[in-house]
Design a protein around this motif. Structure first.
Motif, PDB file in Angstrom:
ATOM      1  N   GLN A 223       0.827  -1.209   0.000  1.00 25.45           N
ATOM      2  CA  GLN A 223       0.000   0.000   0.000  1.00 25.45           C
ATOM      3  C   GLN A 223       0.865   1.264   0.000  1.00 25.45           C
ATOM      4  N   GLN A 227       1.128   3.921  -3.133  1.00 25.06           N
ATOM      5  CA  GLN A 227       0.772   5.326  -2.943  1.00 25.06           C
ATOM      6  C   GLN A 227       1.911   6.241  -3.398  1.00 25.06           C
ATOM      7  N   GLU A 228       3.131   5.910  -2.998  1.00 25.89           N
ATOM      8  CA  GLU A 228       4.279   6.750  -3.357  1.00 25.89           C
ATOM      9  C   GLU A 228       4.542   6.735  -4.853  1.00 25.89           C
ATOM     10  N   THR A 231       1.694   8.415  -6.986  1.00 20.96           N
ATOM     11  CA  THR A 231       1.816   9.876  -6.899  1.00 20.96           C
ATOM     12  C   THR A 231       2.949  10.366  -7.788  1.00 20.96           C
ATOM     13  N   SER A 272      -8.050  -1.854  -0.392  1.00 20.47           N
ATOM     14  CA  SER A 272      -7.336  -0.634   0.032  1.00 20.47           C
ATOM     15  C   SER A 272      -6.328  -0.169  -1.019  1.00 20.47           C
ATOM     16  N   ASN A 273      -5.621  -1.113  -1.666  1.00 23.21           N
ATOM     17  CA  ASN A 273      -4.625  -0.721  -2.670  1.00 23.21           C
ATOM     18  C   ASN A 273      -5.274   0.034  -3.832  1.00 23.21           C
ATOM     19  N   ASN A 274      -6.435  -0.458  -4.275  1.00 21.54           N
ATOM     20  CA  ASN A 274      -7.101   0.175  -5.424  1.00 21.54           C
ATOM     21  C   ASN A 274      -7.910   1.405  -5.054  1.00 21.54           C
ATOM     22  N   ILE A 276      -6.610   3.867  -3.599  1.00 21.45           N
ATOM     23  CA  ILE A 276      -5.673   4.987  -3.727  1.00 21.45           C
ATOM     24  C   ILE A 276      -6.141   5.877  -4.881  1.00 21.45           C
ATOM     25  N   GLN A 277      -6.219   7.164  -4.600  1.00 20.69           N
ATOM     26  CA  GLN A 277      -6.852   8.107  -5.539  1.00 20.69           C
ATOM     27  C   GLN A 277      -6.198   8.103  -6.919  1.00 20.69           C
ATOM     28  N   GLU A 278      -4.869   7.977  -6.961  1.00 25.36           N
ATOM     29  CA  GLU A 278      -4.155   8.072  -8.247  1.00 25.36           C
ATOM     30  C   GLU A 278      -4.315   6.825  -9.117  1.00 25.36           C
TER      31      GLU A 278
END
Length: 415
Positions: A223, A227-228, A231, A272-274, A276-278
């Motif tokens: 996760q 996210q990093e 982004t 949760s992984n998917n 992520i907004q990006e």
């Protein structure tokens, strides 16, 4: 030659040149890729209309195209795929330090221009045949280098590494990966003269082929990495779609969902992984012949149908993002395999995709694993399909392409 004769000669010569030019233009397929694929809620859109597709995996394209005498195989696959109505292809945009002669990235930040030009060629051929690409940026496995090769590079540079899972957390390793992302996304295509991040031929970037983590099965380590990197990727290219490359295993964020896994977790969390907004859309893979080895065809197909169903429901109601079934197939190495069993399995998968696409969209399409060209026996993995040699399977694929195209048109008219 008299003045009149010269005028007549040049007149006919000019006509001949024009005819030859128009014939040459006719022989080159006109690019049919226009506009970027986007998403809105749970739908893929193209030029404002719903975009549904049937697609395929041919991971080997850049690797094979690195030898110019083999490039016809890429052209042949795109030609046959286009004829079968396939409009999306997933392939590798990585080859890391595992085979010096054919590596894209020889060592961290050091690239072989010849191999990059092979990827340029793959993109230019896809564009010619109206096929969009999903380009994966690194492998979880050691095929073509992948995560283990990055770890090896860091060890050689003196980093203290405890396991391959340090790929997700070690600052040096994360920097290696970011450098690769930047290098690929900002690549100027020597054939099309378009920078990759500006090319609508590319449908989406994929962060990693099948990320997994043994050190943390909860999904939290992956996760943080997703996210990093999502982004960072979007900071360079906010036009293209982005997906993770996940198989669909559920993690700890919604424990009740874990009963849908094939009896184990792999360190990812589909929910949760998917979220992520990006991340623009979710993916699933399914290999019941491997995951449920020893169970019969009926049980394996039952698992896949439930796998699609649960992820479709979660994508529609929780993620509120589109879903792609981005790897599936049936291996000829399975006990009791027959061609008709493979065709029946593919029909069942295609029917599920079609039914869910009709029931409120969300699922955009499926990508069969894998299509190869004639004369590529060294790439056979049991799942290979040669369209020109497998007419019954090619018929299944064409039929699904037609269904998705028809549904696209129906939805566009309602749109």
């Amino acid at each position: 030659m008299s003045k009149f004769s010269r005028i007549v000669f040049f007149f006919f010569f000019s006509i001949l040149v024009i005819l030859q030019a128009s014939e040459a233009a006719r022989l080159v397929p006109s690019p049919r890729v226009s506009g970027f694929v986007t998403t809105k809620d749970t739908q893929f859109l193209l030029n404002g209309s719903p975009f549904l597709f049937n697609g395929f995996n041919s991971y080997w394209m850049m690797h094979v195209a690195a030898d110019p005498t083999e490039r016809y195989k890429i052209s042949n696959v795109f030609r046959d795929a286009s004829a079968a109505g396939l409009t999306v292809c997933r392939t590798w945009a990585f080859s890391d330090g595992s085979n010096q002669a054919l590596d894209l990235q020889i060592s961290p930040g050091v690239y072989d221009e010849r191999v990059f030009q092979a990827l340029d060629f793959v993109i230019s051929e896809a564009r010619k045949y109206g096929i969009r690409l999903i380009l994966s940026l690194v492998n979880n496995y050691n095929d073509y280098g992948g995560r283990p090769q990055y770890v090896q590079w860091a060890k050689s540079a003196g980093e203290k590494i405890s396991s391959d899972d340090d790929f997700y957390t070690n600052p040096v390793l994360k920097e290696y990966y970011k450098n690769h992302v930047k290098k690929v996304l900002t690549r100027f295509n020597t054939i099309t003269k378009v920078t990759y991040k500006d090319d609508p031929t590319i449908m989406a970037w994929e962060l990693m082929n099948e990320p997994r983590s043994q050190a943390d099965t909860s999904g939290k380590t992956v996760q943080g990495w997703v996210q990093e990197m999502a982004t960072y990727t979007k900071s360079i290219d906010n036009t293209h779609l982005l997906e993770i490359g996940m198989e669909g295993f559920y993690g700890d964020s919604m424990p009740e969902k874990k009963q849908n896994n094939p009896g184990y977790q792999v360190g990812t969390d589909f929910i949760s992984n998917n979220l992520i907004q990006e991340i623009d859309f979710a993916t699933i893979h399914a290999y019941p012949d491997i995951w449920l080895s020893g169970q019969n065809d009926y049980a394996q197909l039952g698992f896949v149908e439930k796998w699609i169903s649960s992820h479709w429901e979660d994508s529609r109601t929780i993620l509120k993002k589109p879903l792609v079934f981005s790897e599936f197939g049936k291996s000829s190495k399975d006990p009791g395999y027959t061609l008709s069993a493979r065709d029946e399995y593919m029909k069942a998968v295609y029917d599920s995709i079609d039914n869910f696409a009709r029931s409120g969209g969300t699922i955009g399409g499926g990508l069969v694993w894998q299509i190869v060209a004639e004369g590529m026996e060294s790439f056979y993995d049991g799942y290979e399909i040669v369209l020109s040699q497998n007419p019954s399977t090619a018929g299944q694929i064409s039929g699904q392409s037609q269904k998705m195209r028809t549904l696209s048109h129906t939805l566009s008219n309602e749109h």
